[in-house]
Design an enzyme around this catalytic site. Structure first.
Site, PDB file in Angstrom:
ATOM      1  N   ASN A 139       0.826  -1.193   0.000  1.00 56.36           N
ATOM      2  CA  ASN A 139       0.000   0.000   0.000  1.00 56.36           C
ATOM      3  C   ASN A 139       0.871   1.258   0.000  1.00 56.36           C
ATOM      4  O   ASN A 139       0.997   1.918  -1.023  1.00 56.36           O
ATOM      5  CB  ASN A 139      -0.941  -0.028   1.213  1.00 56.36           C
ATOM      6  CG  ASN A 139      -1.917   1.146   1.220  1.00 56.36           C
ATOM      7  OD1 ASN A 139      -1.855   2.017   0.362  1.00 56.36           O
ATOM      8  ND2 ASN A 139      -2.808   1.167   2.177  1.00 56.36           N
ATOM      9  N   ASP A 140       1.503   1.539   1.125  1.00 56.69           N
ATOM     10  CA  ASP A 140       2.272   2.784   1.248  1.00 56.69           C
ATOM     11  C   ASP A 140       3.335   2.940   0.160  1.00 56.69           C
ATOM     12  O   ASP A 140       3.595   4.051  -0.292  1.00 56.69           O
ATOM     13  CB  ASP A 140       2.954   2.854   2.620  1.00 56.69           C
ATOM     14  CG  ASP A 140       1.938   3.016   3.748  1.00 56.69           C
ATOM     15  OD1 ASP A 140       0.830   3.506   3.466  1.00 56.69           O
ATOM     16  OD2 ASP A 140       2.255   2.649   4.890  1.00 56.69           O
ATOM     17  N   VAL A 141       3.930   1.829  -0.274  1.00 57.99           N
ATOM     18  CA  VAL A 141       5.031   1.920  -1.240  1.00 57.99           C
ATOM     19  C   VAL A 141       4.550   2.266  -2.651  1.00 57.99           C
ATOM     20  O   VAL A 141       5.354   2.402  -3.562  1.00 57.99           O
ATOM     21  CB  VAL A 141       5.867   0.616  -1.290  1.00 57.99           C
ATOM     22  CG1 VAL A 141       6.506   0.343   0.047  1.00 57.99           C
ATOM     23  CG2 VAL A 141       5.036  -0.552  -1.756  1.00 57.99           C
TER      24      VAL A 141
END
Lengths: 466, 94
Positions: free
Chosen positions: A394-396
């Site tokens: 997600n964050d990446v």
């Protein structure tokens, strides 16, 4: 040539073999031969020591090697690849403890290590070396035990923070260094053992404020510490093989910590001071409204889109490993390749729970390593890709890291999945990632959300493909 | 004694540089095996443990030495074996 020179030469050969073992890891083809060289180096080092005149009694040594070796082999053959981070943390703790024990033994019986000066005291230089070795070893031990417990889920991965924490750690650190200094003038037992005790407490306190998701940095850092501890003991023992190996391992761990920090755009001190991933940052970070509509798709839709694509880039994250979806994912990729689709994998530096973790997990699932690419090698290819298949990450992938200076992940290198024609996002729900940030990607027109458990979703896609 | 320390320090500093350049040449795909194998080789600390465990008779130092030999052995055998197991999984496209 006297015995002493032959021994020193043998240790030199061992050290060179260790360098070659690391050098072998520059490519998967040479790595297996490299590992064999490492084993050879270890055999030479151990054999040389066993044959030295200081060692006269073998029974206990053989027993200890047998017990330890059997346990080690058993663990190595049984461990799941997802559990590698905790295994490595546990192994670090053993190196740390061994360093403490060797330093302790050298303190208790300095004569057998040749550390006594003319007055019957321990050389001052040796006192500094053994106390530093013991201190770093003790910090490595207790720190690794905490890292192990957090990674294994024995304790909560949440950072433990309390007021005055950093001041306390700084004072304890200074006190420990003070004891090292005082040990030079007074070699009483209480000085040495209280230093060891203090260092155990310090290792514990240094790691508890660091959140579970920052463990890749911690594991790399402890890798580095274990190396410095070994080097410290090497100075005490005047053993060049140990000094060289300690230096190699120390710099290796330091480089890996640096790579991990860069992958998260965090400074090393920011990670070490801890607290990230706790409530405070998560609350501050929420941006954007959560009730906006997203385009939702089914496994059949995903299968149809991917089958008709020219190229698919799979972006696996730790969530994929948690769901154990890697084998199903590889089968899905095989089906797609049969249909003439070009499949590759894009790995973010912090995709797993330790450096290179995702690569091992994919390799275990029989994904050929030449289909797996690092961020800098594949990022430019997303704009030509028809589909980016994001699974458990997600964050990446969050474009806010490039566009929103207020975002806590701003500046973090990310995979440019939004440039692909279609983004398929496998996710259990709309929850945010560990940084607690909303991902704008979910609301894009070319994004289709596939809500389900990663493994179940991939298996359903797989069935829809044939 | 003094000169001895300086030559050891020289070896140490140069080895840090060797480590720096060698480790940067390691492919990121093999960073997990790198950690496992560095773990195994840092257990060469076993040479100190062996010296402590070597003398005849029983002493506190010998007990500590034997425990250290056992712990380091877990790492040596476990570390190299798990590295070998991981490296065997890396295969090229058929």
């Amino acid at each position: 040539m006297d015995m002493q020179s032959i021994t020193s030469l043998a240790y030199l050969v061992a050290a060179v073999l260790f360098v070659l073992a690391l050098r072998g890891l520059s490519s998967p083809e040479s790595s297996r031969a490299g590992n064999v060289m490492g084993m050879l180096g270890m055999m030479i080092a151990v054999g040389t020591t066993i044959l030295s005149p200081e060692i006269t009694s073998y029974l206990w040594i053989v027993g200890s090697v047998f017990v330890g070796g059997a346990v080690g082999l058993l663990i190595a053959s049984r461990i799941a690849m997802t559990a590698m981070p905790q295994l490595v943390a546990a192994f670090h703790s053993l190196v740390g403890m061994a360093a403490v024990l060797v330093a302790g033994a050298a303190y208790l019986n300095p004569a057998s290590f040749g550390l006594l000066d003319a007055q019957g005291g321990i050389y001052v230089a040796s006192r500094i070396e053994m106390s530093l070795g013991a201190m770093i070893g003790a910090i490595t031990f207790s720190g690794s035990v905490i890292a192990f417990a957090k990674l294994q889920g024995l304790v909560s991965g949440r950072p433990v923070v309390f007021p005055g924490q950093h001041l306390l750690n700084a004072l304890l650190g200074l006190a420990a260094l003070g004891l090292v200094g005082y040990f030079c003038v007074d070699q009483s037992g209480w000085v040495f053992w209280s230093l060891v005790g203090l260092a155990f407490v310090l290792g514990f306190l240094i790691i508890i404020p660091i959140g579970g998701a920052d463990m890749p940095v911690v594991v790399s850092m402890l890798n580095s510490y274990s190396g410095w501890a070994a080097a410290g003991i090497g100075f005490t023992l005047h053993n060049n093989a140990l000094i060289i190996t300690g230096a190699l391992v120390g710099s290796s761990g330091a480089i890996l910590s640096y790579i991990m920090c860069k992958g998260m755009n965090r400074s090393f001190f920011n990670v070490i001071l801890g607290g990230f991933g706790g409530d405070s940052t998560a609350a501050a970070a929420s941006g954007g409204t959560d009730d906006r509509p997203v385009k939702q798709g089914s496994a059949e839709d995903a299968a149809f889109i991917m089958k008709n694509a020219g190229s698919v880039i799979i972006v696996p994250g730790y969530g994929m490993a948690v769901a154990q979806a890697q084998h199903a994912l590889r089968e899905m990729a095989d089906e797609l390749k049969k249909a003439g689709v070009k499949v590759s994998y894009a790995i973010h530096p912090v995709a797993g729970r330790m450096p290179g973790h995702m690569n091992v997990l994919l390799a275990e699932a029989n994904v050929p390593y030449d289909e797996v690419f690092e961020l800098e090698d594949i990022n430019s290819e997303f704009q030509q890709a028809d589909v980016a298949f994001v699974i458990g990450a997600n964050d990446v992938t969050n474009p806010a890291a490039k566009t929103d200076p207020a975002s806590p992940i701003y500046g973090m290198p990310i995979l440019d999945v939004e440039k692909a024609k279609t983004v398929l996002f496998v996710k259990r729900g709309m929850a945010t990632g560990y940084a607690g940030v909303q991902n704008e990607l979910f609301f894009n027109d070319n994004t289709m959300m596939l809500f389900d458990d990663a493994k179940k979703m991939v298996e359903t896609v797989l069935r829809s493909l044939d | 004694m003094h000169g001895d320390f300086i030559s050891q320090l020289s070896i140490f500093v140069l080895a840090v540089f060797v480590g720096y350049y060698v480790v940067w040449s390691v492919t990121p795909a093999l960073h997990t095996p790198l950690m496992a194998v560095t773990n195994a080789i840092s257990s060469v600390i076993v040479v100190g443990a062996l010296i402590a465990a070597g003398p005849e008779g029983m002493s506190q130092a010998k007990v500590l030495g034997c425990i250290a030999v056992a712990l380091a052995s877990v790492n040596i055998f476990g570390g190299f074996a798990v590295t070998q197991r991981m490296l065997a999984m890396y295969k090229k496209k058929k």
